[in-house]
Design a protein around this motif. Structure first.
Motif, PDB file in Angstrom:
ATOM      1  N   LYS A 173      22.682  30.315 -49.665  1.00  0.00           N
ATOM      2  CA  LYS A 173      23.398  31.175 -50.623  1.00  0.00           C
ATOM      3  C   LYS A 173      23.431  32.610 -50.101  1.00  0.00           C
ATOM      4  CE  LYS A 173      23.054  28.524 -54.845  1.00  0.00           C
ATOM      5  NZ  LYS A 173      22.242  28.215 -56.024  1.00  0.00           N
ATOM      6  N   GLU A 174      22.301  33.048 -49.545  1.00  0.00           N
ATOM      7  CA  GLU A 174      22.262  34.424 -49.008  1.00  0.00           C
ATOM      8  C   GLU A 174      23.300  34.617 -47.908  1.00  0.00           C
ATOM      9  OE1 GLU A 174      18.339  37.079 -49.019  1.00  0.00           O
ATOM     10  OE2 GLU A 174      18.411  35.507 -47.524  1.00  0.00           O
ATOM     11  N   MET A 175      23.426  33.592 -47.054  1.00  0.00           N
ATOM     12  CA  MET A 175      24.359  33.718 -45.933  1.00  0.00           C
ATOM     13  C   MET A 175      25.800  33.563 -46.387  1.00  0.00           C
ATOM     14  SD  MET A 175      22.747  31.740 -42.685  1.00  0.00           S
ATOM     15  CE  MET A 175      21.073  32.084 -42.160  1.00  0.00           C
ATOM     16  N   MET A 176      26.040  32.543 -47.220  1.00  0.00           N
ATOM     17  CA  MET A 176      27.437  32.181 -47.496  1.00  0.00           C
ATOM     18  C   MET A 176      27.983  32.810 -48.772  1.00  0.00           C
ATOM     19  SD  MET A 176      27.409  28.258 -46.116  1.00  0.00           S
ATOM     20  CE  MET A 176      28.891  28.058 -45.159  1.00  0.00           C
ATOM     21  N   ASP A 177      27.105  33.126 -49.744  1.00  0.00           N
ATOM     22  CA  ASP A 177      27.577  33.741 -50.995  1.00  0.00           C
ATOM     23  C   ASP A 177      27.351  35.246 -50.988  1.00  0.00           C
ATOM     24  OD1 ASP A 177      28.509  31.590 -52.302  1.00  0.00           O
ATOM     25  OD2 ASP A 177      26.768  31.302 -53.619  1.00  0.00           O
ATOM     26  N   SER A 178      26.094  35.645 -50.759  1.00  0.00           N
ATOM     27  CA  SER A 178      25.773  37.078 -50.863  1.00  0.00           C
ATOM     28  C   SER A 178      26.194  37.825 -49.614  1.00  0.00           C
ATOM     29  CB  SER A 178      24.267  37.273 -51.078  1.00  0.00           C
ATOM     30  OG  SER A 178      23.772  36.370 -52.003  1.00  0.00           O
ATOM     31  N   LYS A 179      26.611  37.102 -48.593  1.00  0.00           N
ATOM     32  CA  LYS A 179      27.119  37.723 -47.368  1.00  0.00           C
ATOM     33  C   LYS A 179      26.087  38.676 -46.744  1.00  0.00           C
ATOM     34  CE  LYS A 179      31.188  35.860 -47.288  1.00  0.00           C
ATOM     35  NZ  LYS A 179      32.013  35.606 -48.294  1.00  0.00           N
ATOM     36  N   ARG A 180      24.827  38.193 -46.710  1.00  0.00           N
ATOM     37  CA  ARG A 180      23.778  39.032 -46.147  1.00  0.00           C
ATOM     38  C   ARG A 180      24.137  39.463 -44.716  1.00  0.00           C
ATOM     39  NH1 ARG A 180      17.593  37.465 -44.841  1.00  0.00           N
ATOM     40  NH2 ARG A 180      17.145  39.421 -43.807  1.00  0.00           N
ATOM     41  N   PHE A 181      24.834  38.602 -43.985  1.00  0.00           N
ATOM     42  CA  PHE A 181      25.221  38.952 -42.608  1.00  0.00           C
ATOM     43  C   PHE A 181      26.737  39.135 -42.504  1.00  0.00           C
ATOM     44  CE2 PHE A 181      21.429  36.184 -42.379  1.00  0.00           C
ATOM     45  CZ  PHE A 181      20.531  37.149 -41.984  1.00  0.00           C
ATOM     46  N   GLN A 182      27.332  39.585 -43.569  1.00  0.00           N
ATOM     47  CA  GLN A 182      28.797  39.743 -43.662  1.00  0.00           C
ATOM     48  C   GLN A 182      29.495  38.463 -43.185  1.00  0.00           C
ATOM     49  OE1 GLN A 182      27.098  42.552 -42.051  1.00  0.00           O
ATOM     50  NE2 GLN A 182      26.874  43.376 -44.095  1.00  0.00           N
ATOM     51  N   SER A 183      30.558  38.631 -42.404  1.00  0.00           N
ATOM     52  CA  SER A 183      31.336  37.446 -42.034  1.00  0.00           C
ATOM     53  C   SER A 183      30.566  36.542 -41.071  1.00  0.00           C
ATOM     54  CB  SER A 183      32.669  37.859 -41.413  1.00  0.00           C
ATOM     55  OG  SER A 183      32.406  38.593 -40.250  1.00  0.00           O
ATOM     56  N   ALA A 184      29.512  37.063 -40.431  1.00  0.00           N
ATOM     57  CA  ALA A 184      28.721  36.243 -39.498  1.00  0.00           C
ATOM     58  C   ALA A 184      28.152  35.000 -40.181  1.00  0.00           C
ATOM     59  CB  ALA A 184      27.589  37.074 -38.892  1.00  0.00           C
ATOM     60  N   GLY A 185      27.959  35.074 -41.514  1.00  0.00           N
ATOM     61  CA  GLY A 185      27.332  33.960 -42.218  1.00  0.00           C
ATOM     62  C   GLY A 185      28.321  33.049 -42.934  1.00  0.00           C
ATOM     63  N   GLU A 186      29.603  33.243 -42.694  1.00  0.00           N
ATOM     64  CA  GLU A 186      30.594  32.405 -43.381  1.00  0.00           C
ATOM     65  C   GLU A 186      30.543  30.951 -42.901  1.00  0.00           C
ATOM     66  OE1 GLU A 186      34.287  34.423 -42.825  1.00  0.00           O
ATOM     67  OE2 GLU A 186      33.782  35.905 -44.373  1.00  0.00           O
ATOM     68  N   LYS A 187      30.172  30.801 -41.625  1.00  0.00           N
ATOM     69  CA  LYS A 187      29.968  29.456 -41.076  1.00  0.00           C
ATOM     70  C   LYS A 187      28.506  29.379 -40.671  1.00  0.00           C
ATOM     71  CE  LYS A 187      33.732  30.445 -38.441  1.00  0.00           C
ATOM     72  NZ  LYS A 187      34.448  30.398 -37.173  1.00  0.00           N
ATOM     73  N   ILE A 188      27.934  28.204 -40.776  1.00  0.00           N
ATOM     74  CA  ILE A 188      26.523  28.101 -40.403  1.00  0.00           C
ATOM     75  C   ILE A 188      26.249  26.839 -39.580  1.00  0.00           C
ATOM     76  CG2 ILE A 188      25.654  29.425 -42.387  1.00  0.00           C
ATOM     77  CD1 ILE A 188      24.791  26.674 -43.575  1.00  0.00           C
ATOM     78  N   VAL A 189      25.097  26.891 -38.915  1.00  0.00           N
ATOM     79  CA  VAL A 189      24.577  25.714 -38.214  1.00  0.00           C
ATOM     80  C   VAL A 189      23.271  25.348 -38.910  1.00  0.00           C
ATOM     81  CG1 VAL A 189      23.567  24.913 -36.033  1.00  0.00           C
ATOM     82  CG2 VAL A 189      25.554  26.431 -35.990  1.00  0.00           C
ATOM     83  N   ILE A 190      23.077  24.066 -39.144  1.00  0.00           N
ATOM     84  CA  ILE A 190      21.753  23.616 -39.594  1.00  0.00           C
ATOM     85  C   ILE A 190      21.231  22.707 -38.496  1.00  0.00           C
ATOM     86  CG2 ILE A 190      20.424  22.391 -41.356  1.00  0.00           C
ATOM     87  CD1 ILE A 190      22.455  23.161 -43.405  1.00  0.00           C
ATOM     88  N   GLU A 191      20.063  23.046 -37.974  1.00  0.00           N
ATOM     89  CA  GLU A 191      19.577  22.212 -36.869  1.00  0.00           C
ATOM     90  C   GLU A 191      18.122  21.826 -37.043  1.00  0.00           C
ATOM     91  OE1 GLU A 191      20.427  24.702 -33.400  1.00  0.00           O
ATOM     92  OE2 GLU A 191      18.307  25.176 -33.221  1.00  0.00           O
ATOM     93  N   ASN A 192      17.730  20.799 -36.304  1.00  0.00           N
ATOM     94  CA  ASN A 192      16.354  20.321 -36.386  1.00  0.00           C
ATOM     95  C   ASN A 192      15.407  21.395 -35.874  1.00  0.00           C
ATOM     96  OD1 ASN A 192      17.709  18.007 -36.948  1.00  0.00           O
ATOM     97  ND2 ASN A 192      16.564  16.703 -35.538  1.00  0.00           N
ATOM     98  N   PHE A 193      14.254  21.467 -36.497  1.00  0.00           N
ATOM     99  CA  PHE A 193      13.220  22.402 -36.055  1.00  0.00           C
ATOM    100  C   PHE A 193      12.546  21.833 -34.803  1.00  0.00           C
ATOM    101  CE2 PHE A 193       8.738  23.682 -36.117  1.00  0.00           C
ATOM    102  CZ  PHE A 193       8.884  25.055 -36.128  1.00  0.00           C
ATOM    103  N   LEU A 194      12.435  22.659 -33.784  1.00  0.00           N
ATOM    104  CA  LEU A 194      11.723  22.227 -32.575  1.00  0.00           C
ATOM    105  C   LEU A 194      10.388  22.957 -32.533  1.00  0.00           C
ATOM    106  CD1 LEU A 194      14.588  22.385 -29.907  1.00  0.00           C
ATOM    107  CD2 LEU A 194      13.736  20.371 -31.117  1.00  0.00           C
ATOM    108  N   ASP A 195       9.333  22.193 -32.395  1.00  0.00           N
ATOM    109  CA  ASP A 195       8.004  22.793 -32.391  1.00  0.00           C
ATOM    110  C   ASP A 195       7.569  22.932 -30.943  1.00  0.00           C
ATOM    111  OD1 ASP A 195       5.692  23.758 -33.307  1.00  0.00           O
ATOM    112  OD2 ASP A 195       4.849  21.826 -33.939  1.00  0.00           O
ATOM    113  N   GLY A 196       7.362  24.141 -30.487  1.00  0.00           N
ATOM    114  CA  GLY A 196       6.953  24.279 -29.088  1.00  0.00           C
ATOM    115  C   GLY A 196       6.733  25.729 -28.710  1.00  0.00           C
TER     116      GLY A 196
END
Ligand code: AMP
Ligand code: GLY
Length: 425
Positions: A173-196
């Motif tokens: 919501k912060e990225m896509m609604d509240s535009k915390r990063f302005q237009s940078a957050g209009e599209k997002i990636v969700i990826e697996n967490f890598l532990d290392g």
């Protein structure tokens, strides 16, 4: 080779380290930096009145000051096409990639798709263009923790590691609604967490050929023990103490060579620095991100170890470039970032900085200014990351001790730093 006037674009510790390195070259006539900072203005002519995103204004400045080479420190002008602009509109040489190549940093979706297409190991991911689709995915499939990334540029802060659905939805919501990063957050990636363990590799490219800079380790999280939010980097060390030959071989074969050949396949003739953020999981390397310029604070620990004349390499690269050996001091470096209280969120500026004079003349300590300004003889804080204190030594322990002892001599209201930079198991 003729001497050149050189202009560096940017205002951080990386740009101070670049100015410091280039200022040692016999091929330098005059050094300029826009906008620069309090430390940079002691070794280069700075000008805070020119906006580095206004390419016409940068060109005017460059022509007025007879600049022969521009080195772009910061990513934003590259992603917005400064190299293409100068190529089209002037004869001035610019060290950096064109806009197409810079998309590798400017769009995480572009970069991830590039890694997948060319079989370069990276964390499995999904891309989302709408909040509802992202939330549906999280509710139906996600295994926590997951990593949520704003697609566009966010000063190294657009990555959230979240541990449950509530945190994940809040971040989206912060990225896509509240535009915390302005237009940078209009599209997002969700990826697996890598532990290392993380590792930073930088490659110096000239027209598609590259040489490697020595790798380093960045400490990205704000607090000790890798707690707290991600930052632009709170410190680092070079080279990484735990990097062995097998891992180096894997990184070269599975990632670096593949990347270089993929760039060729895609018709990208890269010039500039390609920065690879790697994660080593159970002795296997994965690529997390690409940046298209020198790392910050990686430059602050790597450039002091480089024996070659960087300006000579950029102005007059030997052909074939990939066979130019770079030579390194047999020393270790540790950088401790002194930050303003509250960084990477809200922090105050304009705090007087004291103690810097105690470090003048120490040949195993370098202080690169990141967020400072100078008024008369007095330095003031002017950013989240304020100073980068670099210690050099024959061992990692020694470089670490030198950096922390130096850091203790510097004071400003709200000074904070991690205390575990350079500690390794
Ligand atoms: P990036 O800008 O993509 O490099 O992400 C910034 C930082 O977030 C990295 O340096 C890591 O510390 C962390 N990070 C990014 N992606 C992952 C991942 N898939 N797994 C774990 N940590 C990550
Ligand atoms: N330290 C990582 C970067 O330069 O973005």
């Amino acid at each position: 080779m003729t001497k050149e006037n050189v202009l560096i674009l940017g205002s951080g510790g990386r740009e101070h380290a670049l100015c410091w390195k280039l200022s040692k070259s016999p091929y330098l006539k005059e050094l300029y930096c826009i906008p620069g900072n309090g430390g940079i203005e002691t070794i280069a002519h700075t000008d805070t009145s020119v906006d580095i995103m206004n390419f016409e204004a940068v060109k005017r400045f460059a022509i007025d000051h007879e600049i022969g080479l521009i080195v772009v420190g910061k990513e934003n002008p590259l992603v917005s096409g400064i190299v293409d602009y100068f190529k089209k509109n002037s004869e001035i040489k610019v060290f950096g990639p064109n806009q197409h190549a810079a998309t590798l940093e400017g769009s995480k979706i572009f970069a991830k798709n590039f890694f997948m297409k060319h079989d370069i190991p990276t964390a499995p991911y999904q891309t989302f263009f709408s909040k509802d689709d992202a939330i549906y995915y999280l509710r139906s499939q996600a295994m926590y923790p997951v990593v949520i990334k704003a697609d566009g540029l966010a000063q190294g802060k657009g990555v959230m590691i979240v541990h449950n659905e509530e945190e994940a939805i809040h971040s989206i919501k912060e990225m896509m609604d509240s535009k915390r990063f302005q237009s940078a957050g209009e599209k997002i990636v969700i990826e697996n967490f890598l532990d290392g363990k993380e590792l930073s590799y930088q490659l110096l490219f000239m027209d598609g050929e590259y040489v490697e800079l020595i790798p380093s380790v960045d400490y990205k999280r704000a607090l000790d023990d890798n707690e707290g939010p991600n930052t632009g980097g709170m410190g680092n060390m070079a080279p990484p103490p735990w990097l062995d030959d097998d891992l180096i071989k894997q990184i070269k074969n599975k990632i670096i060579k593949k990347l270089a050949s993929s760039l060729k396949i895609e018709g990208i003739q890269f010039t500039g620095v390609l920065f690879l953020g790697l994660m080593i999981c159970q002795n296997t390397p994965y690529i997390l991100e690409i940046n298209v310029r020198f790392g910050d604070p990686e430059s602050q620990v790597v450039l002091p170890l480089l024996k070659n004349d960087l300006l000579e390499i950029i102005l007059n690269p030997k052909i074939p470039f990939s066979e130019t050996p770079l030579t390194w001091l047999n020393k270790k470096t540790t950088c401790v970032v002194l930050a303003s209280k509250g960084y990477p969120d809200h922090y105050e500026i304009d705090k007087p900085i004291t103690g810097l004079e105690k470090l003048a003349g120490k040949d195993n300590v370098l202080v690169f200014h990141a967020g400072t300004k100078k008024n008369g003889n007095q330095y003031f804080t002017n950013g989240g990351r304020v100073l980068n204190v670099v210690g050099m030594g024959d061992t990692w322990q020694e470089s670490r001790q030198v950096a922390y002892e130096a850091a203790k001599l510097i004071h400003f209201d709200g000074k904070t730093n991690r205390t575990d930079i350079g500690l390794f198991e």
